[in-house]
Design an enzyme around this catalytic site. Structure first.
Site, PDB file in Angstrom:
ATOM      1  N   HIS A  50       8.672   5.893  17.182  1.00  0.00           N
ATOM      2  CA  HIS A  50       7.472   5.959  16.332  1.00  0.00           C
ATOM      3  C   HIS A  50       6.499   4.893  16.851  1.00  0.00           C
ATOM      4  O   HIS A  50       6.327   3.829  16.273  1.00  0.00           O
ATOM      5  CB  HIS A  50       7.836   5.705  14.864  1.00  0.00           C
ATOM      6  CG  HIS A  50       6.626   5.615  13.974  1.00  0.00           C
ATOM      7  ND1 HIS A  50       5.757   6.663  13.814  1.00  0.00           N
ATOM      8  CD2 HIS A  50       6.123   4.603  13.238  1.00  0.00           C
ATOM      9  CE1 HIS A  50       4.770   6.291  12.991  1.00  0.00           C
ATOM     10  NE2 HIS A  50       4.971   5.044  12.643  1.00  0.00           N
TER      11      HIS A  50
ATOM     12  N   ARG B 190       5.238  -9.557  20.605  1.00  0.00           N
ATOM     13  CA  ARG B 190       6.177  -8.563  20.061  1.00  0.00           C
ATOM     14  C   ARG B 190       7.494  -9.204  19.649  1.00  0.00           C
ATOM     15  O   ARG B 190       8.085  -8.838  18.656  1.00  0.00           O
ATOM     16  CB  ARG B 190       6.445  -7.469  21.101  1.00  0.00           C
ATOM     17  CG  ARG B 190       5.433  -6.361  21.055  1.00  0.00           C
ATOM     18  CD  ARG B 190       5.714  -5.300  22.092  1.00  0.00           C
ATOM     19  NE  ARG B 190       6.848  -4.489  21.740  1.00  0.00           N
ATOM     20  CZ  ARG B 190       7.737  -4.021  22.620  1.00  0.00           C
ATOM     21  NH1 ARG B 190       7.618  -4.300  23.891  1.00  0.00           N
ATOM     22  NH2 ARG B 190       8.736  -3.269  22.237  1.00  0.00           N
TER      23      ARG B 190
ATOM     24  N   VAL C  12      10.933   2.920   7.177  1.00  0.00           N
ATOM     25  CA  VAL C  12       9.525   3.248   7.402  1.00  0.00           C
ATOM     26  C   VAL C  12       8.815   2.110   8.136  1.00  0.00           C
ATOM     27  O   VAL C  12       7.956   2.344   8.984  1.00  0.00           O
ATOM     28  CB  VAL C  12       8.820   3.529   6.048  1.00  0.00           C
ATOM     29  CG1 VAL C  12       7.323   3.776   6.238  1.00  0.00           C
ATOM     30  CG2 VAL C  12       9.484   4.708   5.335  1.00  0.00           C
TER      31      VAL C  12
ATOM     32  N   ASP D 112       4.392  11.518  12.054  1.00  0.00           N
ATOM     33  CA  ASP D 112       3.877  11.994  13.349  1.00  0.00           C
ATOM     34  C   ASP D 112       4.000  13.512  13.445  1.00  0.00           C
ATOM     35  O   ASP D 112       3.104  14.198  13.935  1.00  0.00           O
ATOM     36  CB  ASP D 112       4.649  11.332  14.492  1.00  0.00           C
ATOM     37  CG  ASP D 112       4.698   9.828  14.334  1.00  0.00           C
ATOM     38  OD1 ASP D 112       3.632   9.211  14.326  1.00  0.00           O
ATOM     39  OD2 ASP D 112       5.806   9.270  14.182  1.00  0.00           O
TER      40      ASP D 112
ATOM     41  N   GLN E 145       0.793  -1.233   0.000  1.00  0.00           N
ATOM     42  CA  GLN E 145       0.000   0.000   0.000  1.00  0.00           C
ATOM     43  C   GLN E 145       0.821   1.277   0.000  1.00  0.00           C
ATOM     44  O   GLN E 145       0.589   2.181  -0.791  1.00  0.00           O
ATOM     45  CB  GLN E 145      -0.822   0.006   1.294  1.00  0.00           C
ATOM     46  CG  GLN E 145      -2.212  -0.489   1.173  1.00  0.00           C
ATOM     47  CD  GLN E 145      -3.075   0.404   2.037  1.00  0.00           C
ATOM     48  OE1 GLN E 145      -3.755   1.273   1.515  1.00  0.00           O
ATOM     49  NE2 GLN E 145      -3.007   0.212   3.338  1.00  0.00           N
TER      50      GLN E 145
ATOM     51  N   ASP F  40      10.315  -6.459  -3.750  1.00  0.00           N
ATOM     52  CA  ASP F  40       9.283  -7.074  -2.908  1.00  0.00           C
ATOM     53  C   ASP F  40       9.560  -8.569  -2.823  1.00  0.00           C
ATOM     54  O   ASP F  40      10.484  -9.076  -3.466  1.00  0.00           O
ATOM     55  CB  ASP F  40       7.866  -6.767  -3.416  1.00  0.00           C
ATOM     56  CG  ASP F  40       6.902  -6.534  -2.238  1.00  0.00           C
ATOM     57  OD1 ASP F  40       6.897  -7.375  -1.305  1.00  0.00           O
ATOM     58  OD2 ASP F  40       6.180  -5.527  -2.238  1.00  0.00           O
TER      59      ASP F  40
END
Length: 332
Positions: free
Chosen positions: A188, A99, A130, A160, A16, A43
């Site tokens: 972030h 996590r 990113v 942000d 996306q 990718d």
């Protein structure tokens, strides 16, 4: 004389954010309307067909600045000769995952990509991470690409920063271009600290402090902060998809300011390698206010940090230290 093309890598390019980002780069939003580019898109093999579809669309759009497209699932081919690398690809957290599981997946991805960048990217390649957890993914990349200068490895907190500008602009009913010098400190994540203590708004009678114009400390110290911290979740709730357009746009802002410079008197937020400024532990990738000139960023020094801010700076640093320990435990 025409400029030489700059090679820009986008990983996760069929996703996306990648789909929103590559046309912006091809149109000159990232590097300027006179800078030709060659796009390198990477990718994973299951996305190869979709990636080829993105390449077809880039050809069909006939962007004058786009001088070539490399679309590949091979990390070496993708990284060869690149001047700028925007690392959008990563392993997203799925329901029921711990996590540590997510961190472990991302550590292996960023370890492999770091090695390819180190061996094959152009000298002085600038890297922007990113994919989440962005700060810690950037730290892993730095560990495994020791010959890339630490100042060249950054992560995205400009999204942000821009969210904070947007909230202030809506609150005081001015165009967002009139608001400047908010700061995003730290990670972030939802522990980030959006700080308006040094931010100003341009008014007909000169620049005024945001606190004075908003005139509502209760809102600025609570709801404003949580709105910015949780904006990503609010967008997922509304769109049923995560932020893509705004993430892509802010990645362009981050690179453009880093390469072309910030306006005089204006700073932006970037996740950079901490040198101990503002008593933030050295060795973390942490978001600071920075100015950029001649392709180099510099942390803004000497800003007053009040008691509330100090607590919030320390809290987000603690989270980053925990993430770092978790990431390093995945390496052993």
């Amino acid at each position: 004389m025409a400029k030489e093309p700059v090679r820009v890598l986008v990983t996760g390019a069929a996703g996306q954010i990648g789909y929103a980002l590559v046309p912006m780069i091809a149109r000159g939003v990232m590097l300027g309307a006179d800078q030709p580019v060659i796009l390198h898109m990477l990718d994973i093999p299951p996305a190869a067909e979709a990636l080829n579809g993105v390449k077809m669309e880039l050809v069909d759009a006939a962007f004058p600045l786009l001088k070539g497209v490399v679309a590949t699932t091979d990390v070496v081919e993708a990284c060869t000769g690149v001047n700028i690398a925007v690392m959008v690809g990563g392993f997203p957290r799925k329901e029921g995952m711990e996590r540590k599981d997510v961190m472990s997946k991302n550590v292996s991805i960023y370890k492999a990509q770091a090695s390819a960048l180190e061996k094959h990217a152009a000298a002085n390649c600038k890297v922007l991470v990113v994919a989440n957890p962005a700060n810690t993914n950037a730290l892993i990349l730095k560990e495994f690409a020791p010959s890339i200068p630490e100042k060249n490895i950054t992560c995205l907190t400009r999204l942000d920063h821009n969210r904070a500008l947007g909230q202030i602009s809506e609150r005081v009913n001015v165009p967002v271009s009139e608001v400047k010098n908010v700061i995003i400190w730290g990670n972030h994540s939802s522990t980030q600290y959006p700080d308006v203590n040094h931010a100003t708004v341009k008014t007909p009678s000169g620049e005024k402090p945001v606190r004075q114009l908003v005139n509502d400390d209760a809102w600025l110290n609570a709801e404003f902060i949580t709105t910015v911290q949780q904006r990503g979740a609010a967008i997922i709730k509304a769109r049923k998809l995560s932020s893509a357009l705004s993430a892509a746009s802010s990645a362009c802002d981050h690179i453009r300011d880093w390469v072309l410079g910030t306006p005089e008197g204006t700073w932006v937020s970037m996740g950079v390698y901490s040198d101990g400024s503002y008593n933030v532990p050295a060795g973390l990738i942490y978001s600071f206010p920075v100015t950029c000139q001649n392709g180099e960023w510099k942390i803004v020094q000497g800003l007053q940090i009040d008691g509330l801010s100090r607590k919030k700076l320390d809290l987000t640093a603690e989270e980053l230290s925990e993430e770092k320990a978790l990431a390093y435990s995945c390496l052993s």
